[in-house]
Design an enzyme around this catalytic site. Sequence first.
Site, mmCIF file in Angstrom:
data_model
loop_
_atom_site.group_PDB
_atom_site.id
_atom_site.type_symbol
_atom_site.label_atom_id
_atom_site.label_comp_id
_atom_site.label_asym_id
_atom_site.label_seq_id
_atom_site.Cartn_x
_atom_site.Cartn_y
_atom_site.Cartn_z
ATOM 1 N N SER A 123 0.536 -1.392 0.152
ATOM 2 C CA SER A 123 0.072 0.226 -0.405
ATOM 3 C C SER A 123 0.547 1.317 0.083
ATOM 4 O O SER A 123 2.318 1.299 1.106
ATOM 5 C CB SER A 123 -1.175 -0.190 1.360
ATOM 6 N N TYR A 136 -2.416 -0.024 10.742
ATOM 7 C CA TYR A 136 -2.075 -0.083 9.316
ATOM 8 C C TYR A 136 -1.130 -0.968 8.521
ATOM 9 O O TYR A 136 -0.347 -1.008 7.820
ATOM 10 C CB TYR A 136 -3.542 0.139 8.360
#
Length: 236
Positions: A123, A136
Amino acid sequence: IGQATAEVFAEEGARVLLADINVENGEATAAGIRQRGGQAHFVKADISQEADAKKITDEALAAFGHVNILVNDAAAFVLKGFSASVEDWQRSLGVNVIGTAMVTRYAVEPMKKTGGAVVLLGSISGFCAQPDFFVYSATKAALVQMTRNMAMDLGQFGIRVNSVCPGTILTPASMRHITKIGSTVEEFSRAEGAKGFLGRIGNPREVAHPICFLASDEASFITGAALMVDGGYSAV
């Protein structure tokens, strides 16, 4: 993204095994692929459990006889910072890092005989700081480093390992986040799109095609790489 990736691979002629904790969506995706003439099987699996991580490869071998490609797409979206509890951390690490490692561990064993390709889903969050988001982000940064280490360890077997790092993509996870922050799709898309060069957010197939490329023979000399698929977000 996982659904779109399975569909794109099937369109390119791959036989696909889908694994998910969501039986309804997984079965529907597999059925849709079969209806369009592709080959797809579904298995329910929670990759934070080692037995389920192993089951994915076992089911693929039973269905197809071999494994050529693994796409690690499963994720726990714990979008928190200092407010995260130990349980939040354990859930995020259990799926995003440990689960990914376990799925890969078992999938690469049959690949060692023939070579293959592994694609991990990183990501932009593994590269860019974002407010109140570091649980995250930490797991996605770990996946990027895991990509490099796995590529080093598996290169001798002809197995390539790369990661695709999406920017903001309109997915069900994004929709849950939009609801949580009290925004609308239009407002969210406008605000997030403004952070990149293309002025918009992405859609799942725009991530699925790069994944397919990295898994294909066209990327035969690419390994240990992290491909940003983010509309320019990380280049700002």
